[in-house]
Structures are given as structure tokens and as C-alpha cells.
Design a protein around this motif. Sequence first.
Motif, PDB file in Angstrom:
ATOM      1  N   TRP A 235      39.814  27.750  38.325  1.00 54.47           N
ATOM      2  CA  TRP A 235      38.925  28.326  39.359  1.00 54.47           C
ATOM      3  C   TRP A 235      37.374  28.382  39.080  1.00 54.47           C
ATOM      4  CZ3 TRP A 235      40.374  31.448  43.730  1.00 54.47           C
ATOM      5  CH2 TRP A 235      41.608  31.278  44.034  1.00 54.47           C
TER       6      TRP A 235
ATOM      7  N   LEU B 116      47.763  25.923  40.957  1.00 53.66           N
ATOM      8  CA  LEU B 116      46.663  25.931  41.547  1.00 53.66           C
ATOM      9  C   LEU B 116      46.567  24.362  42.054  1.00 53.66           C
ATOM     10  CD1 LEU B 116      43.301  26.765  39.689  1.00 53.66           C
ATOM     11  CD2 LEU B 116      43.541  25.229  41.640  1.00 53.66           C
TER      12      LEU B 116
ATOM     13  N   SER C  19      42.927  27.326  34.298  1.00 55.29           N
ATOM     14  CA  SER C  19      43.451  28.196  35.385  1.00 55.29           C
ATOM     15  C   SER C  19      42.481  29.495  35.854  1.00 55.29           C
ATOM     16  CB  SER C  19      44.838  28.602  35.126  1.00 55.29           C
ATOM     17  OG  SER C  19      45.602  29.370  36.184  1.00 55.29           O
TER      18      SER C  19
ATOM     19  N   SER D  73      49.390  28.682  46.576  1.00 49.80           N
ATOM     20  CA  SER D  73      50.193  28.183  45.607  1.00 49.80           C
ATOM     21  C   SER D  73      51.500  28.340  45.916  1.00 49.80           C
ATOM     22  CB  SER D  73      49.900  29.001  44.156  1.00 49.80           C
ATOM     23  OG  SER D  73      51.134  28.715  43.110  1.00 49.80           O
TER      24      SER D  73
END
Length: 259
Positions: free
Chosen positions: A108, A213, A82, A124
Motif C-alpha cells: 500500500w 493486492l 502489503s 482482493s
Amino acid sequence: MSPTSPITYVLVHGAFSTAAGWGPVARGLALRGHRVVALDLPGHGLDARDTGMVGLSTADDIAAVTEVVRALDGPVVLVGHSRGGLTVTAVANAVPDLLAHVVYVSAWCCVAGGPSTYAAVAPSTLDAVAPRLLTADPAEVGELRVDLRAPDTLDEVQDALLADGTRTELLAMLATMDGREALVVDEALVTVDPARWGRVPRTYVRLADDRALMPALQDRFVADADAAGFPFRVVGLATSHLGVQLRPGPLVDVLTGLA
């Protein structure tokens, strides 16, 4: 560094999380004979501070992870989940020669700009409920404060984070998480430096059922890396954002395959 030195997996958690969230994955790796370090980023978990996350930023995360990486003897596989992907990128930019591999687990990876570049790609399902999760005005308190266990938001949190799990499993995972997160992200530090980050072999673990995500955003990260000439090895897993840690077998298989 000897080529026969044992690999160490360094596990970096995401937003509002702690090292405890990696517990099942760390156990799975250890049971297969691997060295594992799951660390709390500054202000999180056992590194909690009286001031909370106020004053902490990306630079503090980089320093904490780099200190661990430098202390290890042998090749390091750096794994981020994440928001932990931002830290992985920043550390790979800083010390690429100390890393044998970087792994982004639905994480990310900002190649074509900082996080703001990607913010609108695939919102999201947490975005709609985010204002109700906040327990204080970030501008006033200098950090993000949320209550992920508020009864009136649990259905939305479940859908976003662990749609493939039970409510009991969700509450158990949330119990390992923090209610505070740093407000400051240095976009320049967490954006890929091709000349340095590009030297490190990389894998992207795509979570098809992630609603925190979104898969479309995960795909954008991979596509941007491909376009920049730094393709990922992509592995797909059919699980949710937290399900990948709660039921770690498939991820452990991926990680041990790197050895």
C-alpha cells in the motif's frame, strides 16, 4: 553518515504477518553480504502481548520502526510488503533524512488520500471470503481476529495468497503468521507527505500474479505517485503475494541492485 557505510535493509511485514515471513529474503540478502533487520511490528510475532492488538495503532508501528532506523549506522533501505507499505510511508514522512531508499513490495502506498480512498479500486479475492475468516466481531473485541487455516477456506486463501505454490508451502507460510491485527489505521499518518516522503528515492515491486493486492491497485498507487510528480522506479515480478517471500531470489536481486 559515511558514504562507504554498509547498507542495512529493514524489512517490514504486512497484515497478520511477522518478521518470520521475511526469513528467506533476509537469508538471501545476508548470504550476499548485506546487513538485514526483519522486525515484528508491535503485537506481532515475538512482540505478542496479553492484550493482543487491542489499543495498538499506526503510531505504535511508526515508533517501533523509527527506533530501529535511528539505531542503525549507515544508509537504510526500508522495505514494506502489503499493509507494511502503510508503515513505510508513515516512517518516510517522519524521518526522510534517515532513509536512503524505500521499497514497496506489492504494498500500500497512499498518495491521493488514505486507505479508504483506494478501498474500492480493485477488491482482493480475499474480500469474498473475509467474513468467513473472522473469528470474532472486531467492534466487540477491539482488533481483527481471523483463522487463515480454517479447512473450509483454504482453497480461497491459497488462490489469493499463493496460487503459484503448493498446499504444503501455503501451510508453512501461514504457520509464520498471526491471527490478530490492529483495527486502527491513522489515515493521515499513512498518506504521503510530498514535502518529506517525496525526498526519498523509491522503488515499487509490482507482483503480476498477486490476487491479494491486485495488480490494478498496485498500478493505481504508482500512477498516483507519477501524477503527483514523485515517480517510482517500477520492477515487475511474475509471482504471487506470498510467493515473492517464499522464493526470494528475484526480490533479492532487486534489493541488492539498490546497493
